[in-house]
Design a protein around this motif. Sequence first.
Motif, PDB file in Angstrom:
ATOM      1  N   GLU A   1       0.889  -1.139   0.182  1.00 13.41           N
ATOM      2  CA  GLU A   1      -0.092  -0.121   0.032  1.00 13.41           C
ATOM      3  C   GLU A   1       0.678   1.302  -0.019  1.00 13.41           C
ATOM      4  N   LEU A   2       2.131   1.125   0.584  1.00 17.80           N
ATOM      5  CA  LEU A   2       2.856   2.218   0.722  1.00 17.80           C
ATOM      6  C   LEU A   2       3.366   2.742  -0.688  1.00 17.80           C
ATOM      7  N   TRP A   3       3.744   1.575  -1.416  1.00 14.31           N
ATOM      8  CA  TRP A   3       4.124   1.943  -3.049  1.00 14.31           C
ATOM      9  C   TRP A   3       3.128   2.592  -3.686  1.00 14.31           C
ATOM     10  N   TYR A   4       1.985   2.151  -3.405  1.00 13.02           N
ATOM     11  CA  TYR A   4       0.783   2.861  -4.133  1.00 13.02           C
ATOM     12  C   TYR A   4       0.589   4.163  -3.800  1.00 13.02           C
ATOM     13  N   CYS A   5       0.667   4.477  -2.536  1.00 13.34           N
ATOM     14  CA  CYS A   5       0.460   5.943  -1.904  1.00 13.34           C
ATOM     15  C   CYS A   5       1.702   6.696  -2.584  1.00 13.34           C
ATOM     16  N   GLU A   6       2.778   6.301  -2.650  1.00 15.76           N
ATOM     17  CA  GLU A   6       3.736   6.983  -3.392  1.00 15.76           C
ATOM     18  C   GLU A   6       3.567   7.224  -4.841  1.00 15.76           C
ATOM     19  N   ALA A   7       3.399   6.339  -5.629  1.00 18.27           N
ATOM     20  CA  ALA A   7       2.995   6.366  -6.850  1.00 18.27           C
ATOM     21  C   ALA A   7       1.930   7.261  -7.130  1.00 18.27           C
ATOM     22  N   SER A   8       0.763   7.190  -6.344  1.00 16.13           N
ATOM     23  CA  SER A   8      -0.299   8.040  -6.463  1.00 16.13           C
ATOM     24  C   SER A   8       0.181   9.627  -6.432  1.00 16.13           C
ATOM     25  N   ALA A   9       1.086  10.024  -5.323  1.00 18.11           N
ATOM     26  CA  ALA A   9       1.463  11.057  -5.030  1.00 18.11           C
ATOM     27  C   ALA A   9       2.227  11.657  -6.455  1.00 18.11           C
ATOM     28  N   MET A  10       3.145  10.754  -7.014  1.00 16.86           N
ATOM     29  CA  MET A  10       4.054  11.185  -7.595  1.00 16.86           C
ATOM     30  C   MET A  10       3.036  11.404  -9.040  1.00 16.86           C
ATOM     31  N   SER A  11       2.138  10.785  -9.244  1.00 23.75           N
ATOM     32  CA  SER A  11       1.326  10.936 -10.507  1.00 23.75           C
ATOM     33  C   SER A  11       0.687  12.251 -10.491  1.00 23.75           C
ATOM     34  N   LEU A  12       0.709  12.917  -9.643  1.00 19.27           N
ATOM     35  CA  LEU A  12       0.077  14.383  -9.817  1.00 19.27           C
ATOM     36  C   LEU A  12       0.897  15.372 -10.475  1.00 19.27           C
ATOM     37  N   ARG A  13       2.276  14.952 -10.622  1.00 17.95           N
ATOM     38  CA  ARG A  13       3.018  15.810 -11.194  1.00 17.95           C
ATOM     39  C   ARG A  13       4.091  15.293 -12.263  1.00 17.95           C
ATOM     40  N   LEU A  14       3.503  14.584 -13.169  1.00 18.41           N
ATOM     41  CA  LEU A  14       4.319  13.752 -14.037  1.00 18.41           C
ATOM     42  C   LEU A  14       4.779  14.771 -14.929  1.00 18.41           C
ATOM     43  N   ARG A  15       6.166  15.032 -15.480  1.00 18.39           N
ATOM     44  CA  ARG A  15       6.582  15.858 -16.308  1.00 18.39           C
ATOM     45  C   ARG A  15       7.806  14.877 -17.403  1.00 18.39           C
ATOM     46  N   THR A  16       8.260  13.900 -16.683  1.00 18.31           N
ATOM     47  CA  THR A  16       9.322  13.288 -17.563  1.00 18.31           C
ATOM     48  C   THR A  16       9.149  11.911 -17.754  1.00 18.31           C
ATOM     49  N   GLY A  17       9.898  11.398 -18.726  1.00 17.41           N
ATOM     50  CA  GLY A  17       9.826   9.962 -18.757  1.00 17.41           C
ATOM     51  C   GLY A  17      10.256   9.215 -17.687  1.00 17.41           C
ATOM     52  N   ALA A  18      11.180   9.635 -17.184  1.00 21.44           N
ATOM     53  CA  ALA A  18      11.734   9.097 -15.623  1.00 21.44           C
ATOM     54  C   ALA A  18      10.571   9.047 -14.779  1.00 21.44           C
ATOM     55  N   GLN A  19       9.957  10.118 -14.552  1.00 23.32           N
ATOM     56  CA  GLN A  19       8.778  10.167 -13.555  1.00 23.32           C
ATOM     57  C   GLN A  19       7.560   9.164 -13.792  1.00 23.32           C
ATOM     58  N   VAL A  20       7.258   9.333 -15.098  1.00 21.75           N
ATOM     59  CA  VAL A  20       6.270   8.318 -15.490  1.00 21.75           C
ATOM     60  C   VAL A  20       6.738   6.618 -15.289  1.00 21.75           C
ATOM     61  N   GLU A  21       7.868   6.539 -15.484  1.00 25.53           N
ATOM     62  CA  GLU A  21       8.345   4.937 -15.445  1.00 25.53           C
ATOM     63  C   GLU A  21       8.383   4.825 -13.910  1.00 25.53           C
ATOM     64  N   ALA A  22       8.741   5.831 -12.931  1.00 32.36           N
ATOM     65  CA  ALA A  22       8.950   5.734 -11.579  1.00 32.36           C
ATOM     66  C   ALA A  22       7.407   5.039 -11.005  1.00 32.36           C
ATOM     67  N   VAL A  23       6.245   5.882 -11.363  1.00 32.13           N
ATOM     68  CA  VAL A  23       5.264   5.673 -11.268  1.00 32.13           C
ATOM     69  C   VAL A  23       4.849   4.218 -11.565  1.00 32.13           C
ATOM     70  N   ARG A  24       5.149   3.857 -12.537  1.00 32.87           N
ATOM     71  CA  ARG A  24       4.706   2.572 -13.158  1.00 32.87           C
ATOM     72  C   ARG A  24       5.446   1.346 -12.457  1.00 32.87           C
ATOM     73  N   GLN A  25       6.656   1.623 -11.926  1.00 31.88           N
ATOM     74  CA  GLN A  25       7.599   0.677 -11.371  1.00 31.88           C
ATOM     75  C   GLN A  25       6.898   0.630  -9.806  1.00 31.88           C
ATOM     76  N   LEU A  26       6.606   1.599  -9.032  1.00 31.64           N
ATOM     77  CA  LEU A  26       6.080   1.568  -7.812  1.00 31.64           C
ATOM     78  C   LEU A  26       4.640   0.895  -7.726  1.00 31.64           C
ATOM     79  N   ALA A  27       3.780   1.208  -8.769  1.00 29.42           N
ATOM     80  CA  ALA A  27       2.397   0.406  -8.665  1.00 29.42           C
ATOM     81  C   ALA A  27       2.760  -1.067  -8.924  1.00 29.42           C
ATOM     82  N   ARG A  28       3.842  -1.339  -9.975  1.00 31.57           N
ATOM     83  CA  ARG A  28       3.773  -2.737 -10.137  1.00 31.57           C
ATOM     84  C   ARG A  28       4.281  -3.564  -8.981  1.00 31.57           C
TER      85      ARG A  28
END
Length: 138
Positions: A1-28
Motif C-alpha cells: 500500500e505504501l508503494w501505491y501511495c507514493e505512486a499516486s502522489a507522484m502521478s500528480l506531477r508527471l513531467r518526464t519519462g523517468a517520472q512516468v516510469e517511476a510511477v509504473r514501477q512503484l505500482a507494479r
Amino acid sequence: ELWYCEASAMSLRLRTGAQVEAVRQLARRSIAKTKEALREIRALGLGETRVAATMLKDLGKVHGFTASIFGGDDAAEGRARLAEALAIQTRLDKAHARETANILRLLRAPGEAGRNAEVVQAAMGGDDASDDEDAPDY
C-alpha cells in the motif's frame, strides 16, 4: 500500500519519462507484493477473512489506478479483484457495511482508463534533463 501511495502522489506531477516510469514501477511493486501476501494468507487458510477482502480491495484499487494512467488490462483485473473482495465481504456479515460500501464505490467508478494519457504522453516526450530544481511542482 505504501508503494501505491507514493505512486499516486507522484502521478500528480508527471513531467518526464523517468517520472512516468517511476510511477509504473512503484505500482507494479505494490501489485507484486500484495499478490505475494495474498498467496501467503490463502496458504494459511485465511482466504475468506476481512484481511483477504481488504487485500483484494487494495489490489483492485492499485490495478484501477494503473489503468487510469497507462490503460491496458489493469482495469479488468482491478474490477475482478474488487468483485472478489465484495463477494468475501458480503459473505462475512453486514456489520461491516462501510467496508462493503467502499468496495462498491470503487466498482462503480466510471472507466478512467487513460484519463491521464495527455500528461503521460507529454512526460514521455519530455527530456529528463528538464527536470531541474527550478521547475514548479504541480
